[in-house]
Design an enzyme around this catalytic site. Structure first.
Site, mmCIF file in Angstrom:
data_model
loop_
_atom_site.group_PDB
_atom_site.id
_atom_site.type_symbol
_atom_site.label_atom_id
_atom_site.label_comp_id
_atom_site.label_asym_id
_atom_site.label_seq_id
_atom_site.Cartn_x
_atom_site.Cartn_y
_atom_site.Cartn_z
ATOM 1 C CB CYS A 34 43.281 29.331 54.032
ATOM 2 S SG CYS A 34 45.109 30.060 54.351
ATOM 3 C CB SER A 71 57.173 37.211 49.480
ATOM 4 O OG SER A 71 56.481 35.969 49.795
ATOM 5 N NE ARG A 106 42.937 30.896 41.886
ATOM 6 C CZ ARG A 106 42.829 29.561 42.377
ATOM 7 N NH1 ARG A 106 42.691 28.603 41.870
ATOM 8 N NH2 ARG A 106 44.343 29.549 43.303
ATOM 9 C CB ALA A 114 51.483 41.645 50.779
HETATM 10 N N1 SAH Z 1 46.011 33.678 45.923
HETATM 11 C C1 SAH Z 1 47.009 32.556 45.464
HETATM 12 C C2 SAH Z 1 47.144 31.712 46.834
HETATM 13 C C3 SAH Z 1 47.983 32.585 47.809
HETATM 14 S S1 SAH Z 1 48.723 31.864 48.892
HETATM 15 C C4 SAH Z 1 46.169 31.954 44.563
HETATM 16 O O1 SAH Z 1 44.909 32.187 44.263
HETATM 17 O O2 SAH Z 1 46.549 30.961 44.116
HETATM 18 C C5 SAH Z 1 49.775 32.809 49.766
HETATM 19 C C6 SAH Z 1 50.896 33.477 48.941
HETATM 20 O O3 SAH Z 1 51.324 34.307 49.699
HETATM 21 C C7 SAH Z 1 52.137 32.632 48.593
HETATM 22 O O4 SAH Z 1 52.189 32.829 46.936
HETATM 23 C C8 SAH Z 1 53.370 33.357 49.222
HETATM 24 O O5 SAH Z 1 54.517 33.184 48.398
HETATM 25 C C9 SAH Z 1 52.874 34.617 49.536
HETATM 26 N N2 SAH Z 1 53.415 35.142 50.634
HETATM 27 C C10 SAH Z 1 53.645 34.701 51.910
HETATM 28 N N3 SAH Z 1 53.980 35.608 52.483
HETATM 29 C C11 SAH Z 1 54.073 36.950 51.912
HETATM 30 C C12 SAH Z 1 54.518 38.193 52.228
HETATM 31 N N4 SAH Z 1 55.047 38.656 53.712
HETATM 32 N N5 SAH Z 1 54.274 39.043 51.410
HETATM 33 C C13 SAH Z 1 53.732 38.649 49.876
HETATM 34 N N6 SAH Z 1 53.575 37.628 49.578
HETATM 35 C C14 SAH Z 1 53.656 36.257 50.721
#
Ligand code: SAH
Length: 400
Positions: free
Chosen positions: A344, A256, A217, A284
């Site tokens: 991850c 989502s 970040r 996404a």
């Molecule tokens: N970038 C974030 C962490 C991401 S964790 C940070 O900096 O804190 C992964 C995220 O993906 C979660 O918030 C989850 O709600 C979201 N997610 C899971 N499947 C998804 C999808 N198909 N489309 C969009 N978001 C999704």
């Protein structure tokens, strides 16, 4: 003491310091070894390699806690490890500090406490037990945590996947101190307030927040000036807030989870960046396809999907998914713009991840050039002999 004998050919990694003993490495187990008991691990000649907790049903039946023959695996040792973890954060990592009081306090193997994750949210700790052995010591670990940190509340957070394999139950909620409605903490000067996991009406993911992206970040904040930013899989908007403060012209956050986006909006409001960030709920992939169709382009795209490979067996499928996501993301990067792509998945190596980014870029006739490699910050430390412990890989690339 029950003993676990290794097969020939399986000694080297454990000897070097790898904390896991895999089921296929075990020749036999001597003596009754109930789930969660301490066991000695011996090489085929009977030499002592280490001592850890036994998880008979797991693919990793032993996670080594000590390599000293004369060190009993007891509450006193676990207390020393907790104390050392707290001291390392304070003395070496300067955590907590004025800007950041939300961070990882105990990172399992890295802190010599395999099976235990503890995140600090200011004075509130969120603990997650991943093995039956650690869970069996939870009461004394709790006392150690409170004694060494002065925490006011400790909440326990479930990990259903581990609990099923290891065979224990967790009731989410406070195990020490009063109930908290919200986890309130600072990260790099931003103040977050997130309902804890399991809260009525929905709470945060993992222990509440993803501390492992703190340094990425910060990197994004430095790159954001004057750029249009797309924050994919934004959760509560960590990258969006960083981009806004870094001088992005505008930010689109996609996730989502409505809960996550609402929390992101509240945080943005508090930080004075609400008008810079738009929020879109949706899948996404679909959102990316739609944006591409609408000819939208961004100067900086952050792609941080959830773990796509749960284990080595899912790797093939996961590679395909990462490749597709990276292709879609590259399409949305304006010529010469930047992509910050993250994985991850512990099962995927850094090299493999670069490859899926490269192939994804080529799928849409683009070229990705690596500017920086980033990953988990030092409060997510790992033993040197445990490379897969560096599960988080973040690639900053220029997409030409
Ligand atoms: N970038 C974030 C962490 C991401 S964790 C940070 O900096 O804190 C992964 C995220 O993906 C979660 O918030 C989850 O709600 C979201 N997610 C899971 N499947 C998804 C999808 N198909 N489309 C969009 N978001 C999704």
């Amino acid at each position: 003491m029950p003993t676990v004998h290794l097969r020939p050919g399986h000694v080297q990694p454990v000897w070097t310091g790898h904390p896991w003993v895999f089921a296929q490495a075990i020749a036999k187990v001597d003596g009754p070894a109930p789930a969660g008991s301490a066991v000695d691990v011996l090489d085929p000649r009977g030499n002592f390699l280490g001592r850890g907790f036994f998880s008979p049903e797991s693919a990793i039946p032993v996670r080594i806690v000590t390599r000293k023959h004369d060190e009993p695996l007891d509450d006193a040792l676990l207390d020393q490890r907790v104390k050392a973890a707290v001291e390392l954060r304070r003395a070496v990592l300067d955590l907590p500090n004025r800007e950041t009081d939300g961070y990882r306090l105990i990172h399992a193997e890295g802190d010599g406490l395999p099976g235990l994750i503890v995140d600090a949210y200011g004075p509130v700790l969120a603990a997650q037990f991943l093995t039956i052995g650690m869970k069996k010591h939870s009461e004394s670990l709790l006392r150690s945590l409170v004694a060494h940190t002065g925490a006011t509340t400790v909440i326990e957070v479930a990990s259903p996947r581990h609990q099923k394999i290891e065979g224990f139950e967790v009731r989410e909620g406070p195990v020490f101190g009063p109930t908290v409605e919200r986890l309130v903490f600072r990260e790099r000067g931003f103040t977050w307030s997130i309902q804890p996991p399991g809260a009525p009406g929905g709470g945060g993911q993992k222990t509440g927040y993803y501390f492992d992206q703190r340094e990425t970040r910060a990197a994004v904040e430095q790159l954001a000036r004057g750029r249009r930013v797309l924050d994919l899989y934004s959760y509560v908007g960590g990258f969006s807030l960083a981009s806004a403060r870094g001088g992005a012209t505008d930010v689109l956050a996609v996730d989502s989870s409505q809960f996550a986006l609402d929390c992101a909006a509240t945080t943005a409001e508090g930080a004075g960046f609400r008008e810079k960030i738009r929020f879109q709920r949706g899948d996404a992939r679909k959102v990316m396809a739609q944006l591409a169709e609408d000819n939208q382009r961004f100067d900086l795209v952050v792609l941080d999907p959830p773990k796509l490979a749960m284990g080595a067996k899912d790797l093939d499928e996961a590679r395909g998914m990462y490749r597709k996501l990276n292709a879609l993301a590259c399409k949305l990067v304006a010529p010469g713009g930047l992509l910050v792509s993250c994985s991850c998945s512990q099962a995927m190596t850094g090299g493999e991840f670069l490859r899926v980014i490269a192939t994804g870029a080529r799928d849409v006739q683009r070229d990705a050039t690596v500017l920086r490699l980033l990953g988990q910050p030092p409060d997510h430390l790992v033993p040197a002999a445990f490379p897969e412990g560096r599960y988080l890989k973040c690639v900053v690339a220029r997409v030409g």
